[in-house]
Design an enzyme around this catalytic site. Sequence first.
Site, PDB file in Angstrom:
ATOM      1  N   TRP A  99       0.837  -1.206   0.000  1.00  0.00           N
ATOM      2  CA  TRP A  99       0.000   0.000   0.000  1.00  0.00           C
ATOM      3  C   TRP A  99       0.869   1.252   0.000  1.00  0.00           C
ATOM      4  O   TRP A  99       0.559   2.225  -0.696  1.00  0.00           O
ATOM      5  CB  TRP A  99      -0.963  -0.006   1.180  1.00  0.00           C
ATOM      6  CG  TRP A  99      -1.876  -1.193   1.150  1.00  0.00           C
ATOM      7  CD1 TRP A  99      -1.931  -2.201   2.055  1.00  0.00           C
ATOM      8  CD2 TRP A  99      -2.831  -1.530   0.130  1.00  0.00           C
ATOM      9  NE1 TRP A  99      -2.874  -3.127   1.677  1.00  0.00           N
ATOM     10  CE2 TRP A  99      -3.434  -2.745   0.513  1.00  0.00           C
ATOM     11  CE3 TRP A  99      -3.231  -0.918  -1.063  1.00  0.00           C
ATOM     12  CZ2 TRP A  99      -4.422  -3.366  -0.261  1.00  0.00           C
ATOM     13  CZ3 TRP A  99      -4.214  -1.526  -1.838  1.00  0.00           C
ATOM     14  CH2 TRP A  99      -4.791  -2.734  -1.438  1.00  0.00           C
ATOM     15  N   ASP A 166      -1.783   6.717   6.373  1.00  0.00           N
ATOM     16  CA  ASP A 166      -2.792   5.768   5.911  1.00  0.00           C
ATOM     17  C   ASP A 166      -3.085   4.823   7.082  1.00  0.00           C
ATOM     18  O   ASP A 166      -2.256   3.988   7.423  1.00  0.00           O
ATOM     19  CB  ASP A 166      -2.249   4.999   4.696  1.00  0.00           C
ATOM     20  CG  ASP A 166      -3.191   3.885   4.229  1.00  0.00           C
ATOM     21  OD1 ASP A 166      -4.277   3.715   4.822  1.00  0.00           O
ATOM     22  OD2 ASP A 166      -2.834   3.188   3.248  1.00  0.00           O
ATOM     23  N   LYS A 190     -12.105  -2.119   6.706  1.00  0.00           N
ATOM     24  CA  LYS A 190     -11.331  -2.956   7.623  1.00  0.00           C
ATOM     25  C   LYS A 190     -11.792  -2.816   9.076  1.00  0.00           C
ATOM     26  O   LYS A 190     -12.002  -3.808   9.720  1.00  0.00           O
ATOM     27  CB  LYS A 190      -9.853  -2.697   7.480  1.00  0.00           C
ATOM     28  CG  LYS A 190      -9.290  -3.491   6.303  1.00  0.00           C
ATOM     29  CD  LYS A 190      -8.507  -2.689   5.361  1.00  0.00           C
ATOM     30  CE  LYS A 190      -8.230  -3.448   4.081  1.00  0.00           C
ATOM     31  NZ  LYS A 190      -7.517  -2.603   3.130  1.00  0.00           N
TER      32      LYS A 190
END
Length: 354
Positions: A99, A166, A190
């Site tokens: 990511w 993030d 999530k």
Amino acid sequence: MKKHNFSAGPCVLPKSVLDKCSKSILEFNKLGLSLIEISHRSKDFIEVMEKARLLTKELLKIPKGYSILFLQGGASLEFLMVPANLLKHKAAYLKTGTWANKAINEAELYGEVNIVGDSSDTNYSYIPKGYHIPKDIDYFHCTSNNTIFGTQIHEFPEVPSLMVCDMSSDIFSREINIDRFDLIYAGAQKNMGPAGTTLVIVKDEILGKTNRKIPTMLDYQTHIKKESMFNTPPVFAVYASMLTLEWLKNKGGIKEIEKINRLKSETLYTEIDRNSLFNGISNIEDRSIMNVTFDTTRKDINIMFDQLCDKAGIYGIKGHRSVGGYRASIYNALSIDSVNHLVEIMQDLEIKMK
Ligand SMILES: *Cc1c(COP(=O)(O)O)cnc(C)c1O
């Protein structure tokens, strides 16, 4: 029978949230209409959006001066929106996995990217430390929890400029000091709700300083001005997220869920370290409390382990293809019972192999 859901995302949501969601699809607030049929400008939906904002603010103890947004495009669009809104010349990025790499790729479209720490040498099994962040950067970007590799930043660095993070896979899982961050983003799927919305928490004063023309939809200021209603918001995802945050508040908030999350992860890591059939994958001091990566020590037992898990209703523990092995994602809504269940299977396997 409901399975024990260890999936990395989309993932487990509280049962009470699913119940309320399913009712709202048939009829919302006794309106004679479904949640997904009503106008997003209606009083009933505006209330949902306001509640979601308020709960976020309360749970994370967000001080004045920050805006809370519910956007679309996932965390992946934030990879692009962050540099579009903040990058003038140079930004520093911590390269800790898939990511982070995607975020770096987007930032490179807008300016110079300085990679200050990089753990690709061991397939991202650790969090780089002791790195130097230059003073002349516009912002520093990191990924608080590396969902795929099972590593997590336990101590955030001192940053000489803006701090962007993030937090897709560990937001609302542990207490954080919001003051230390200038922009936080997280895809909902999530720890917050279903896929479809992205939470952005941004300090207002950092915006509008690049002199760049930013496309309307990519400009955080557009969404701040319109309170996340510039265009039609993802009403269902926002509603389900709001319910999950309400559930979290009723559980005692982040302080309480953090205790449970620590207990869950310790329970699982303890078994991984004790049981000779299993090994942890990530560096011990950087282990994630959300995504536990591990492997077997004997390839010939994988099929039997998979079968035992399957029979026990354990779902979603196959590791990401770039890491292999196993990954148990133990987000807020996954109960300690589910973790204990997995541990029992691991002990069962040990007995069978004796
Ligand atoms: C899942 C994930 C993403 C990608 O999120 P999308 O909403 O699918 O774009 C980004 N960062 C982290 C840390 C993630 O876990």
